[in-house]
Structure formats: structure tokens, C-alpha cells
Design a protein around this motif. Structure first.
Motif, PDB file in Angstrom:
ATOM      1  N   TRP A  17       0.836  -1.210   0.000  1.00 25.66           N
ATOM      2  CA  TRP A  17       0.000   0.000   0.000  1.00 25.66           C
ATOM      3  C   TRP A  17       0.873   1.263   0.000  1.00 25.66           C
ATOM      4  O   TRP A  17       0.650   2.195  -0.777  1.00 25.66           O
ATOM      5  CB  TRP A  17      -0.914  -0.051   1.213  1.00 25.66           C
ATOM      6  CG  TRP A  17      -1.928   1.048   1.315  1.00 25.66           C
ATOM      7  CD1 TRP A  17      -2.338   1.917   0.333  1.00 25.66           C
ATOM      8  CD2 TRP A  17      -2.670   1.405   2.490  1.00 25.66           C
ATOM      9  NE1 TRP A  17      -3.284   2.772   0.811  1.00 25.66           N
ATOM     10  CE2 TRP A  17      -3.510   2.491   2.129  1.00 25.66           C
ATOM     11  CE3 TRP A  17      -2.717   0.906   3.779  1.00 25.66           C
ATOM     12  CZ2 TRP A  17      -4.378   3.086   3.047  1.00 25.66           C
ATOM     13  CZ3 TRP A  17      -3.589   1.495   4.688  1.00 25.66           C
ATOM     14  CH2 TRP A  17      -4.399   2.570   4.319  1.00 25.66           C
ATOM     15  N   SER A  21       1.252   3.751  -3.196  1.00 29.01           N
ATOM     16  CA  SER A  21       0.817   5.142  -3.043  1.00 29.01           C
ATOM     17  C   SER A  21       1.954   6.102  -3.369  1.00 29.01           C
ATOM     18  O   SER A  21       1.749   7.131  -4.028  1.00 29.01           O
ATOM     19  CB  SER A  21       0.337   5.379  -1.610  1.00 29.01           C
ATOM     20  OG  SER A  21      -0.787   4.583  -1.334  1.00 29.01           O
ATOM     21  N   PHE A  26      -1.860   3.988  -7.347  1.00 30.79           N
ATOM     22  CA  PHE A  26      -3.267   3.896  -6.969  1.00 30.79           C
ATOM     23  C   PHE A  26      -3.963   5.239  -7.186  1.00 30.79           C
ATOM     24  O   PHE A  26      -3.362   6.300  -6.991  1.00 30.79           O
ATOM     25  CB  PHE A  26      -3.408   3.509  -5.493  1.00 30.79           C
ATOM     26  CG  PHE A  26      -2.712   2.234  -5.132  1.00 30.79           C
ATOM     27  CD1 PHE A  26      -2.837   1.103  -5.930  1.00 30.79           C
ATOM     28  CD2 PHE A  26      -1.907   2.155  -4.008  1.00 30.79           C
ATOM     29  CE1 PHE A  26      -2.197  -0.082  -5.607  1.00 30.79           C
ATOM     30  CE2 PHE A  26      -1.269   0.976  -3.668  1.00 30.79           C
ATOM     31  CZ  PHE A  26      -1.403  -0.148  -4.471  1.00 30.79           C
ATOM     32  N   LEU A  31      -8.242   4.849  -3.383  1.00 31.12           N
ATOM     33  CA  LEU A  31      -7.433   4.315  -2.280  1.00 31.12           C
ATOM     34  C   LEU A  31      -6.421   5.371  -1.842  1.00 31.12           C
ATOM     35  O   LEU A  31      -5.306   5.449  -2.388  1.00 31.12           O
ATOM     36  CB  LEU A  31      -6.700   3.036  -2.720  1.00 31.12           C
ATOM     37  CG  LEU A  31      -5.880   2.343  -1.634  1.00 31.12           C
ATOM     38  CD1 LEU A  31      -6.772   1.906  -0.477  1.00 31.12           C
ATOM     39  CD2 LEU A  31      -5.132   1.136  -2.204  1.00 31.12           C
ATOM     40  N   THR A 213     -13.056   8.737   1.147  1.00 33.76           N
ATOM     41  CA  THR A 213     -12.616   7.344   1.310  1.00 33.76           C
ATOM     42  C   THR A 213     -11.605   7.190   2.435  1.00 33.76           C
ATOM     43  O   THR A 213     -11.475   6.101   3.004  1.00 33.76           O
ATOM     44  CB  THR A 213     -12.008   6.830  -0.004  1.00 33.76           C
ATOM     45  OG1 THR A 213     -11.098   7.810  -0.516  1.00 33.76           O
ATOM     46  CG2 THR A 213     -13.060   6.531  -1.040  1.00 33.76           C
ATOM     47  N   ILE A 217     -11.992   4.362   5.311  1.00 30.95           N
ATOM     48  CA  ILE A 217     -10.953   3.400   5.713  1.00 30.95           C
ATOM     49  C   ILE A 217     -10.674   3.491   7.210  1.00 30.95           C
ATOM     50  O   ILE A 217     -10.469   2.471   7.875  1.00 30.95           O
ATOM     51  CB  ILE A 217      -9.670   3.635   4.886  1.00 30.95           C
ATOM     52  CG1 ILE A 217      -9.931   3.287   3.421  1.00 30.95           C
ATOM     53  CG2 ILE A 217      -8.513   2.794   5.420  1.00 30.95           C
ATOM     54  CD1 ILE A 217      -8.787   3.596   2.486  1.00 30.95           C
TER      55      ILE A 217
END
Length: 254
Positions: A17, A21, A26, A31, A213, A217
């Protein structure tokens, strides 16, 4: 060592992740980066939004869970001990078991209104069957040889239940309670869809409407962390209630 092993996959996912990023792989809208999610979580803490929602959701989960235990557990023992009750109740309960609690939402709103009662009803319906069915299974499959030994020793019917059947059924009962607790958290979002004005489910849905978002999360991670912490606490209690059941407590670590 077990703790290190259990962290491997989350760390791999988190690294993927972070790297994705940082490289811009992404879509930031779909995300957001871990830094943005962390900043959103910190902001929710500082402005007093996150903790009240956590308290509200925790309250609903615990109240719904304990109400379910209060009637699913004794009903499970009653049905497990009585074959006639099994013949009468298993079929209709099996029918109800296959109906998702959310499908009953319109009726729950009509019957219970849009207050806490309808939200707790969704959690109770989702939690009932794991606890009830595992209790029935544990009680009805108690080793008949142990019961015979109790009878030979002159124990009364209640003593056989309290000193033989219930202790022998504990692994199955505890598994049902653990599953029921997990189902309580799963039902939480559905419960807080019912015109809620607070709670983690409400926070997630509200954030989704504003395309935040990062807050979504934060809400998801909060539910996961709370659920995992409660599961660990439940395992800790299980180990002390059933120190002889090493297989249960070992496997339950997963």
C-alpha cells in the motif's frame, strides 16, 4: 514467535500500500495513501468525532450480544436436551436462519421504529444462530458414556447437566459465542443503516456520501481493530475457563 508470524501478511499488505501510493500506482480517490488515512484518523480524534462513534458502536454490539446470549444459550440447552423440542423447533429455526437480517429491515422499522430497538434487533438476529446452534450441538452430542457414569454414581438430573453435560459442551458453546461476537460486528453496519445518527457504520456511510474514502478506511480499520481486540479478550477468557482444552485455545489463536 506467533505474534511475528501473524504480522507478516499485514506488513506485506501495508508495504504494498505504501509503495504503491508513493509511486502513484493507486487512484488517490479510490485508495488514499496511508499518510492521508492517518491524517484523517488524527483529525477525527482531535475534533471529537471518532471516539463517540466508537463508544456508540461498541455499546450496540455488546448490548446486542449479551441480549442474544441471555435467550439463545438457555434455549440451546433446552433444545439440546430435549429431542422432542429439537423436532419441533429445528425446522422453523433453520428456515429463519437462512433469512438475512437485512431482509427483515423494513419489518423491523415498522415494528420497532427507527430507534435503538431496530438496530439491536439486526445485531440479535445475526448473532442468535451461531450461539444457539453451537449450544444445541454441544449439549446434544455430549458423550453418553459420561452421562451413564453420572447416573451410576447417583447424580441427579440437574447435577448431570451442571457437572457433566455443560462442561463437556463448553468447547462448542465457546465457539458459538466467539462466532456470535464476530457476527455482531458484521451486522453493525447493517444495523446503523437504520436511520442512525451516530456509530462507526453511520460514520462510514456519511463519509461515503461525501466521497471521503480516507474516513471510510478509518472506520473500517476501527471496526477491525475493535473486533480483533475483543476476540483476543474472548480467547484469554476461554483459556482460563477451559485450561484442559488446549486444542481449542491453540486453534482459536487463528
Amino acid at each position: 514467535m506467533q505474534i511475528i508470524k501473524s504480522l507478516i501478511i499485514p506488513l506485506i499488505f501495508f508495504s504494498f500500500w505504501c509503495i504503491g501510493s508513493a509511486l502513484g500506482s493507486f487512484n488517490e480517490f479510490l485508495l488514499p495513501s496511508p499518510i492521508k488515512v492517518y491524517a484523517a484518523g488524527l483529525e477525527l480524534l482531535q475534533n471529537g468525532v471518532l471516539l463517540p462513534n466508537i463508544y456508540t458502536s461498541l455499546y450496540r454490539v455488546l448490548i446486542g450480544f449479551f441480549i442474544t446470549v441471555a435467550f439463545a444459550f438457555p434455549l440451546g440447552i433446552l433444545v439440546g436436551l430435549n429431542r422432542r423440542a429439537q423436532e419441533l423447533l429445528i425446522a422453523p429455526l433453520d428456515f429463519l436462519r437462512h433469512i438475512p437480517p437485512l431482509a427483515l429491515t423494513p419489518l423491523l422499522i415498522l415494528w420497532c421504529g427507527i430507534g435503538e430497538a431496530s438496530k439491536l434487533s439486526v445485531i440479535i438476529l445475526a448473532t442468535f444462530f451461531p450461539i444457539f446452534l453451537n449450544t444445541v450441538n454441544g449439549v446434544s452430542h455430549c458423550d453418553s458414556k459420561l452421562i451413564e457414569v453420572g447416573k451410576v454414581m447417583g447424580l441427579s438430573h440437574m447435577a448431570i447437566i451442571g457437572r457433566i453435560i455443560l462442561p463437556a459442551s463448553l468447547p462448542s458453546i465457546m465457539t458459538g459465542l466467539r462466532l456470535g461476537l464476530g457476527f455482531s460486528w458484521r451486522a453493525l453496519i447493517g444495523a446503523e443503516l437504520l436511520a442512525a445518527a451516530s456509530g462507526l457504520g453511520y460514520m462510514i456511510i456519511d463519509a461515503e456520501q461525501f466521497s471521503r474514502t480516507d474516513i471510510v478506511i478509518v472506520g473500517i480499520l476501527s471496526i477491525g481493530i475493535l473486533g480483533y481486540a475483543m476476540d483476543l479478550a474472548f480467547l484469554w477468557i476461554s483459556k482460563r475457563i477451559m485450561p484442559w482444552q488446549k486444542e481449542f485455545t491453540t486453534n482459536a489463536n487463528y
